[in-house]
Design a protein around this motif. Sequence first.
Motif, PDB file in Angstrom:
ATOM      1  N   ILE A  10       0.836  -1.202   0.000  1.00  0.00           N
ATOM      2  CA  ILE A  10       0.000   0.000   0.000  1.00  0.00           C
ATOM      3  C   ILE A  10       0.870   1.251   0.000  1.00  0.00           C
ATOM      4  O   ILE A  10       0.431   2.309  -0.418  1.00  0.00           O
ATOM      5  N   CYS A  11       2.103   1.142   0.428  1.00  0.00           N
ATOM      6  CA  CYS A  11       3.036   2.274   0.399  1.00  0.00           C
ATOM      7  C   CYS A  11       3.312   2.729  -1.026  1.00  0.00           C
ATOM      8  O   CYS A  11       3.506   3.908  -1.280  1.00  0.00           O
ATOM      9  N   LYS A  12       3.351   1.801  -1.965  1.00  0.00           N
ATOM     10  CA  LYS A  12       3.729   2.112  -3.337  1.00  0.00           C
ATOM     11  C   LYS A  12       2.546   2.420  -4.253  1.00  0.00           C
ATOM     12  O   LYS A  12       2.737   2.810  -5.385  1.00  0.00           O
ATOM     13  N   LEU A  13       1.329   2.255  -3.765  1.00  0.00           N
ATOM     14  CA  LEU A  13       0.163   2.570  -4.591  1.00  0.00           C
ATOM     15  C   LEU A  13      -0.045   4.083  -4.640  1.00  0.00           C
ATOM     16  O   LEU A  13       0.139   4.777  -3.649  1.00  0.00           O
ATOM     17  N   SER A  14      -0.437   4.583  -5.792  1.00  0.00           N
ATOM     18  CA  SER A  14      -0.734   6.008  -5.910  1.00  0.00           C
ATOM     19  C   SER A  14      -2.083   6.302  -5.249  1.00  0.00           C
ATOM     20  O   SER A  14      -2.870   5.392  -4.982  1.00  0.00           O
ATOM     21  N   LEU A  21      -5.459   3.881  -4.711  1.00  0.00           N
ATOM     22  CA  LEU A  21      -6.079   3.647  -3.407  1.00  0.00           C
ATOM     23  C   LEU A  21      -7.575   3.957  -3.454  1.00  0.00           C
ATOM     24  O   LEU A  21      -8.380   3.210  -2.905  1.00  0.00           O
ATOM     25  N   ARG A  22      -7.960   5.035  -4.115  1.00  0.00           N
ATOM     26  CA  ARG A  22      -9.385   5.383  -4.217  1.00  0.00           C
ATOM     27  C   ARG A  22     -10.160   4.329  -4.988  1.00  0.00           C
ATOM     28  O   ARG A  22     -11.306   4.043  -4.672  1.00  0.00           O
ATOM     29  N   ASP A  23      -9.526   3.749  -5.993  1.00  0.00           N
ATOM     30  CA  ASP A  23     -10.189   2.723  -6.804  1.00  0.00           C
ATOM     31  C   ASP A  23     -10.343   1.401  -6.057  1.00  0.00           C
ATOM     32  O   ASP A  23     -11.153   0.572  -6.447  1.00  0.00           O
ATOM     33  N   ARG A  24      -9.586   1.202  -5.003  1.00  0.00           N
ATOM     34  CA  ARG A  24      -9.580  -0.070  -4.276  1.00  0.00           C
ATOM     35  C   ARG A  24     -10.000   0.101  -2.819  1.00  0.00           C
ATOM     36  O   ARG A  24      -9.473  -0.569  -1.936  1.00  0.00           O
ATOM     37  N   ALA A  42      -9.795  -1.249   2.832  1.00  0.00           N
ATOM     38  CA  ALA A  42     -10.454  -1.291   4.136  1.00  0.00           C
ATOM     39  C   ALA A  42     -10.185  -2.608   4.856  1.00  0.00           C
ATOM     40  O   ALA A  42      -9.946  -2.625   6.070  1.00  0.00           O
ATOM     41  N   SER A  43     -10.180  -3.709   4.130  1.00  0.00           N
ATOM     42  CA  SER A  43      -9.918  -5.001   4.766  1.00  0.00           C
ATOM     43  C   SER A  43      -8.443  -5.147   5.161  1.00  0.00           C
ATOM     44  O   SER A  43      -8.119  -5.829   6.127  1.00  0.00           O
ATOM     45  N   ILE A  44      -7.543  -4.484   4.448  1.00  0.00           N
ATOM     46  CA  ILE A  44      -6.111  -4.561   4.741  1.00  0.00           C
ATOM     47  C   ILE A  44      -5.741  -3.746   5.977  1.00  0.00           C
ATOM     48  O   ILE A  44      -4.818  -4.094   6.702  1.00  0.00           O
ATOM     49  N   VAL A  45      -6.469  -2.672   6.240  1.00  0.00           N
ATOM     50  CA  VAL A  45      -6.109  -1.777   7.345  1.00  0.00           C
ATOM     51  C   VAL A  45      -7.105  -1.809   8.509  1.00  0.00           C
ATOM     52  O   VAL A  45      -7.007  -1.001   9.423  1.00  0.00           O
TER      53      VAL A  45
END
Length: 50
Positions: free
Chosen positions: A5-9, A13-16, A21-24
């Motif tokens: 998730i650090c490397k996602l733009s 993040l908005r698209d996923r 939400a399940s990851i955090v």
Amino acid sequence: MKKTICKLSKSDLRDRLDELASIVSSPQYLCTKCGRAANKKRNLCKSIEL
């Protein structure tokens, strides 16, 4: 999720939001590089246990 998730733009993040939400939902690890938190170590690039 293949990338950390650090490397996602921000747009990725908005698209996923559902997946993110399940990851955090119950963070156990924190990234020392960017400050993001996640349930599993593999979702962050430089993680430490909380």
